[in-house]
Design a protein around this motif. Structure first.
Motif, PDB file in Angstrom:
ATOM      1  N   PHE A  19      17.219  -1.995 -12.732  1.00 42.05           N
ATOM      2  CA  PHE A  19      16.876  -3.205 -13.487  1.00 42.05           C
ATOM      3  C   PHE A  19      16.676  -2.846 -14.953  1.00 42.05           C
ATOM      4  N   SER A  20      17.705  -2.286 -15.525  1.00 44.12           N
ATOM      5  CA  SER A  20      17.585  -1.837 -16.905  1.00 44.12           C
ATOM      6  C   SER A  20      17.823  -3.007 -17.850  1.00 44.12           C
ATOM      7  N   ILE A  21      17.181  -2.961 -19.032  1.00 46.56           N
ATOM      8  CA  ILE A  21      17.498  -3.967 -20.040  1.00 46.56           C
ATOM      9  C   ILE A  21      18.192  -3.318 -21.233  1.00 46.56           C
ATOM     10  N   ASP A  22      18.634  -2.066 -21.051  1.00 47.26           N
ATOM     11  CA  ASP A  22      19.396  -1.377 -22.093  1.00 47.26           C
ATOM     12  C   ASP A  22      20.860  -1.811 -21.983  1.00 47.26           C
ATOM     13  N   HIS A  23      21.412  -2.313 -23.083  1.00 51.90           N
ATOM     14  CA  HIS A  23      22.778  -2.855 -23.008  1.00 51.90           C
ATOM     15  C   HIS A  23      23.792  -1.820 -22.544  1.00 51.90           C
ATOM     16  N   LYS A  24      23.512  -0.535 -22.789  1.00 51.82           N
ATOM     17  CA  LYS A  24      24.480   0.495 -22.404  1.00 51.82           C
ATOM     18  C   LYS A  24      24.491   0.686 -20.894  1.00 51.82           C
ATOM     19  N   VAL A  25      23.287   0.692 -20.288  1.00 56.58           N
ATOM     20  CA  VAL A  25      23.224   0.823 -18.830  1.00 56.58           C
ATOM     21  C   VAL A  25      23.847  -0.405 -18.177  1.00 56.58           C
ATOM     22  N   ILE A  26      23.534  -1.594 -18.716  1.00 57.21           N
ATOM     23  CA  ILE A  26      24.095  -2.821 -18.148  1.00 57.21           C
ATOM     24  C   ILE A  26      25.613  -2.807 -18.274  1.00 57.21           C
ATOM     25  N   GLY A  27      26.105  -2.326 -19.417  1.00 56.34           N
ATOM     26  CA  GLY A  27      27.551  -2.219 -19.612  1.00 56.34           C
ATOM     27  C   GLY A  27      28.183  -1.340 -18.549  1.00 56.34           C
ATOM     28  N   PHE A 101      32.852  -3.594 -21.644  1.00 53.86           N
ATOM     29  CA  PHE A 101      33.171  -3.159 -23.010  1.00 53.86           C
ATOM     30  C   PHE A 101      32.386  -3.952 -24.054  1.00 53.86           C
ATOM     31  N   GLY A 102      32.315  -5.267 -23.870  1.00 50.49           N
ATOM     32  CA  GLY A 102      31.603  -6.095 -24.830  1.00 50.49           C
ATOM     33  C   GLY A 102      30.137  -5.704 -24.922  1.00 50.49           C
ATOM     34  N   ASN A 103      29.511  -5.586 -23.754  1.00 49.12           N
ATOM     35  CA  ASN A 103      28.104  -5.244 -23.706  1.00 49.12           C
ATOM     36  C   ASN A 103      27.811  -3.893 -24.314  1.00 49.12           C
ATOM     37  N   TYR A 104      28.685  -2.935 -24.009  1.00 47.65           N
ATOM     38  CA  TYR A 104      28.411  -1.579 -24.452  1.00 47.65           C
ATOM     39  C   TYR A 104      28.703  -1.417 -25.939  1.00 47.65           C
ATOM     40  N   PHE A 105      29.824  -1.958 -26.412  1.00 50.03           N
ATOM     41  CA  PHE A 105      30.276  -1.565 -27.741  1.00 50.03           C
ATOM     42  C   PHE A 105      30.039  -2.577 -28.843  1.00 50.03           C
ATOM     43  N   VAL A 106      29.779  -3.846 -28.512  1.00 53.33           N
ATOM     44  CA  VAL A 106      29.488  -4.786 -29.595  1.00 53.33           C
ATOM     45  C   VAL A 106      28.227  -4.367 -30.365  1.00 53.33           C
ATOM     46  N   PRO A 107      27.084  -4.129 -29.683  1.00 56.75           N
ATOM     47  CA  PRO A 107      25.900  -3.706 -30.457  1.00 56.75           C
ATOM     48  C   PRO A 107      26.144  -2.405 -31.214  1.00 56.75           C
ATOM     49  N   LEU A 108      26.879  -1.466 -30.597  1.00 59.88           N
ATOM     50  CA  LEU A 108      27.112  -0.191 -31.275  1.00 59.88           C
ATOM     51  C   LEU A 108      27.982  -0.372 -32.509  1.00 59.88           C
ATOM     52  N   GLN A 109      29.010  -1.216 -32.393  1.00 52.35           N
ATOM     53  CA  GLN A 109      29.928  -1.359 -33.522  1.00 52.35           C
ATOM     54  C   GLN A 109      29.342  -2.179 -34.654  1.00 52.35           C
ATOM     55  N   ARG A 201      34.349  -7.272 -42.550  1.00 51.06           N
ATOM     56  CA  ARG A 201      34.263  -5.829 -42.329  1.00 51.06           C
ATOM     57  C   ARG A 201      34.068  -5.525 -40.850  1.00 51.06           C
ATOM     58  N   LEU A 202      34.006  -6.559 -39.994  1.00 53.61           N
ATOM     59  CA  LEU A 202      33.802  -6.342 -38.562  1.00 53.61           C
ATOM     60  C   LEU A 202      35.021  -5.659 -37.967  1.00 53.61           C
ATOM     61  N   PRO A 203      34.825  -4.672 -37.094  1.00 55.14           N
ATOM     62  CA  PRO A 203      35.966  -4.151 -36.338  1.00 55.14           C
ATOM     63  C   PRO A 203      36.644  -5.292 -35.567  1.00 55.14           C
ATOM     64  N   PHE A 204      37.973  -5.194 -35.416  1.00 57.19           N
ATOM     65  CA  PHE A 204      38.719  -6.277 -34.761  1.00 57.19           C
ATOM     66  C   PHE A 204      38.198  -6.527 -33.349  1.00 57.19           C
ATOM     67  N   PHE A 205      37.771  -5.455 -32.672  1.00 54.84           N
ATOM     68  CA  PHE A 205      37.241  -5.604 -31.316  1.00 54.84           C
ATOM     69  C   PHE A 205      36.055  -6.574 -31.280  1.00 54.84           C
ATOM     70  N   VAL A 206      35.175  -6.482 -32.297  1.00 50.76           N
ATOM     71  CA  VAL A 206      34.009  -7.368 -32.328  1.00 50.76           C
ATOM     72  C   VAL A 206      34.462  -8.814 -32.543  1.00 50.76           C
ATOM     73  N   ALA A 423      43.175   1.918 -21.501  1.00 54.02           N
ATOM     74  CA  ALA A 423      43.155   2.547 -22.817  1.00 54.02           C
ATOM     75  C   ALA A 423      41.725   2.639 -23.323  1.00 54.02           C
ATOM     76  N   GLY A 424      40.977   1.532 -23.164  1.00 56.78           N
ATOM     77  CA  GLY A 424      39.590   1.505 -23.604  1.00 56.78           C
ATOM     78  C   GLY A 424      38.751   2.539 -22.878  1.00 56.78           C
ATOM     79  N   ILE A 425      39.006   2.694 -21.574  1.00 57.27           N
ATOM     80  CA  ILE A 425      38.224   3.682 -20.814  1.00 57.27           C
ATOM     81  C   ILE A 425      38.512   5.089 -21.343  1.00 57.27           C
ATOM     82  N   TYR A 426      39.807   5.413 -21.556  1.00 62.34           N
ATOM     83  CA  TYR A 426      40.137   6.758 -22.048  1.00 62.34           C
ATOM     84  C   TYR A 426      39.593   6.981 -23.451  1.00 62.34           C
ATOM     85  N   TYR A 427      39.582   5.906 -24.263  1.00 63.21           N
ATOM     86  CA  TYR A 427      39.149   6.030 -25.656  1.00 63.21           C
ATOM     87  C   TYR A 427      37.633   6.180 -25.754  1.00 63.21           C
TER      88      TYR A 427
END
Lengths: 573, 198
Positions: A19-27, A101-109, A201-206, A423-427
């Motif tokens: 029951f984590s509330i860390d976006h990375k664990v949830i991702g 991917f959204g959960n994990y990398f949006v906050p990071l990016q 300036r947002l990365p295209f992924f965001v 591709a995203g997983i390998y990257y």
């Protein structure tokens, strides 16, 4: 990073991983669950392909699942078909693309410590898992899982077995999950961008996740409305979707009538067409990141593709009835939706063209992530171009409901979106785990998948043009005019099973690399975006960054003349 | 690590996180009820036997008018409770929020009498397409009222402790609940003429 544990308290196991509330664990929770569902949904299709290649012959090994004779019954085939579509889209691809991917990398990016609403984020995952489990329960109720297609068209779905009710409850949970997720993503991107990270300036992924968020937020509720109406039809005896005088198995159905099956189709496709762009936009975002990084060049026409994606998102709400040309809704409406469909192909072409031009003159690094991203471009191209004849009402009359349609949308979603997700997983695997995936296994995975996936879907265009209906359980034996194309069935099915085998190197790779892979440094691919330049691999629990970064430039400043490293990170002053 | 803009506004957007969040949620709610209202239009256009016109004749307009006034009043008391919090008057806040909860209860009781009168006359969701959509729309609206009541009750009794520790955050919470409550009120203001008067 052990010197900084003073601000961070070690949490018990269940709080840290379950029951984590860390976006990375949830991702990661989203990612693992979605990959399991993808494999399961694909397995259903591999079973169906046996019936298509060898109609009415007993199935080896798995035959006992389908009765004593080992021959798949038509209603089981229908169930597997409906559940394959539902699982792949709602439990596999979207949760992987947006949830993981959204959960994990949006906050990071964007340089944020977490999503805007961490508890909401956790509930969104648990709603998704509950929805998935409810969907699975469907297989065990009398009459089996939902068998009216993933589109659940009434009146068939209104009078179908209990599995359909279970499907509807599952959908309500999944819709709730995506609602919570999309509110969270949009709020995070609007509110939590780091200092200096302006919109351009947002990365295209965001950007793609932002637009996807709006599609999920606004397109899903009408399906929820439709789901509520269908539940009323099935449980309270209303007839929203049942016309007066409906005859079932030779008997007049005892209902009040006055409803319309078309109503369901309108409400359903109002979701399900934007859903197509929910599937493709995050994939384009991932491919954009990887292309820029591995060509060592800025993404060509960044502003144009951002505007094109936004336009695409908007237009996706006004093309839905091109799925309904055959319903007799009238040529005026058909003409309108045919026109909007032609218009929506323009931004797609803008994005794809910009990505192709991005390759021009680049010193390309052919790693596995890049191979999958490069594979995405022509595959999505084929998928997109074969869609045009379906968007024109006149040619759609011939092609509607044939294997041509199946070929078309699988090219978009399977070697398109799913390749981009690979591709995203390998990257990003090095960032998520601190370990690099094995390149040799990765390349085996790519080339075998690429060959076999085309072996499945390319012949579908031939069969479809010959007029083979997509719904036939017997592989089309009753279609005398198309018998010349049936020899393809065996080859397509074999390709599907080999594609299944081709995923084994990938699964081995995930496990092996996690255990004993090469260690990744913080910026393994020499990238410019914040998740690589300012966060360790893996990022710190619950806060991501040692110091919240400030942004001073656009996302893709690669090969800048005069820079000593050959690239300038976004956070470099 | 604290998430920024949880309480204070972000300067360039002029909002705290939850305020944007609730507006987005309401946008999705608009699409949900929008879908159902579209279904109403679609079915009414295909209604050759006139069940819509005759069905709405059987509904109780005076009761529904009373309920409309009840909900509008509850929206006013909702605003007053937020204003009282802004002024730091905890006693008035509780009085106004309590009245909102009470008025929501009155709405449900009236609705209960309306429903049971229909059932008493043998009118159920499967009677005609009009009553199908009547029960679905008002039922879904009642679920929204109930959900709102649970949240209001939470902020009235156990949740109000937060006022002592984080007054600003608590005031924000009441503002967002208020936005939701006005939306639920607004849905009824559309439902009333569409179902009872047309």
């Amino acid at each position: 990073m052990s010197g900084h544990t003073d601000t961070y308290h070690e949490e018990p196991f269940w709080r840290k991983y379950i029951f984590s509330i860390d976006h990375k664990v949830i991702g990661i929770q989203y990612g693992i669950t979605a990959l399991v569902f993808l494999l399961f949904g694909f397995t259903l299709m591999m079973l169906m392909r046996w019936q298509l290649a060898y109609p009415e012959q007993p199935m080896p090994w798995f035959g006992w699942l389908f009765g004593e004779e080992g021959v798949m019954l038509p209603e089981v085939y229908n169930s597997l078909g409906a559940m394959h579509g539902t699982i792949m889209i709602f439990l596999g691809v979207v949760p992987l693309a947006v949830g993981a991917f959204g959960n994990y990398f949006v906050p990071l990016q964007i340089g944020a410590p977490d999503m805007a609403f961490p508890k909401l984020n956790m509930s969104s995952y648990w709603c998704y898992l509950a929805g998935g489990i409810v969907m699975m329960v469907g297989f065990f109720v009398p009459g089996g899982a939902a068998n009216s297609g993933w589109t659940s068209y009434p009146p068939l779905s209104d009078i179908a077995t209990t599995g359909q009710t279970v499907w509807l409850f599952g959908m309500v949970l999944l819709i709730t999950s995506s609602l919570l997720g999309s509110v969270n993503t949009i709020t995070t991107i609007v509110q939590l961008r780091a200092k200096g990270l302006t919109w351009m300036r947002l990365p295209f992924f965001v950007w793609t996740q932002f637009i996807t968020g709006f599609l999920l937020l606004l397109a899903f509720p009408p399906l929820e409305a439709a789901g509520v109406l269908q539940l009323m039809d099935r449980l309270a005896g209303t007839s929203f979707f049942l016309p007066s005088g409906l005859v079932v198995s030779g008997e007049l159905l005892d209902v009040s009538g006055g409803g319309s099956p078309l109503l369901w189709q309108h409400l359903f496709w109002f979701l399900a067409h934007p859903e197509v762009y929910v599937l493709i936009l995050p994939a384009m975002g991932i491919v954009g990141e990887i292309l820029a990084n591995n060509t060592r060049k800025p993404l060509w026409g960044y502003k144009s593709i951002v505007y094109a994606s936004s336009f695409l998102g908007f237009m996706s709400f006004v093309v839905w009835a091109h799925h309904m040309f055959m319903t007799g809704m009238g040529s005026t409406i058909s003409a309108f939706f045919q026109t909007t469909t032609m218009i929506i192909s323009i931004p797609s072409v803008v994005i794809l063209t910009a990505m192709f031009i991005s390759l021009w003159g680049g010193s390309i690094r052919y790693n596995t992530a890049m191979l999958f991203a490069l594979g995405f471009l022509p595959m999505f191209g084929i998928g997109g171009l074969t869609g045009l004849p379906l968007g024109i009402a006149a040619s759609d009359i011939h092609l509607h409901d044939t294997y041509y349609v199946i070929g078309h949308f699988h090219y978009v979603v399977a070697p398109g979106t799913i390749f981009a997700l690979f591709a995203g997983i390998y990257y990003w695997f090095p960032k998520m785990t601190g370990k690099v995936l094995n390149e040799r296994l990765g390349k085996i995975h790519f080339w075998t998948s690429m060959i076999f996936i085309n072996g499945i879907f390319m012949p579908m265009f031939i069969q479809g043009l010959a007029g083979v209906s997509r719904r036939l359980w017997d592989g089309g034996i009753s279609y005398a005019h198309a018998t010349d194309t049936f020899y393809l069935n065996e080859m397509m099915s074999t390709s599907a099973w080999l594609l299944g085998l081709a995923q084994i190197p990938f699964i081995i790779n995930l496990i092996m690399s996690l255990k004993s892979g090469e260690k990744a440094n913080d910026n393994h691919w020499e990238a410019t975006t914040l998740e690589w330049t300012d966060a360790p691999s893996p990022p710190l629990p619950h806060r991501n960054f040692e110091i919240i970064p400030e942004v001073h430039r656009g996302p893709y400043e690669y090969s800048v003349p005069g820079s000593d490293k050959g690239f300038i990170p976004q956070s470099e002053a | 690590m604290e998430i920024p803009y949880n309480v204070e506004e972000r300067q360039d957007t002029g909002m705290y996180n939850a305020k944007l969040g609730i507006w987005l949620f309401l946008a999705s709610e608009v699409m949900l009820f929008g879908g159902l209202f579209s279904a109403y239009v679609f079915l009414r256009m295909g209604d050759i036997t006139g069940t819509f016109a005759s069905g709405s004749q059987e509904l109780n307009v005076p009761l529904a008018t009373f309920n409309t006034l009840v909900l509008i009043t509850s929206s006013v008391t909702m605003i007053m409770s937020w204003v009282s919090l802004k002024l730091g008057d905890m006693k008035k806040f509780k009085m106004h929020l309590g009245s909102t909860l009470l008025l929501a209860g009155v709405f449900l009781v009236v609705k209960y009498f309306e429903y049971s009168a229909k059932f008493h006359h043998g009118i159920y969701p499967d009677t005609s397409t009009f009553f199908s959509i009547y029960f679905t729309l008002t039922g879904l609206h009642m679920i929204h009222i109930l959900g709102g009541m649970v949240v209001i009750f939470y902020f009235l009794v156990p949740g109000s402790k937060m006022m002592k520790t984080e007054p600003e955050r608590f005031t924000n919470r009441i503002e967002t609940v208020g936005l939701y409550w006005h939306f639920v009120d607004l849905v009824w203001i559309f439902l009333f003429p569409v179902l009872y008067l047309l």
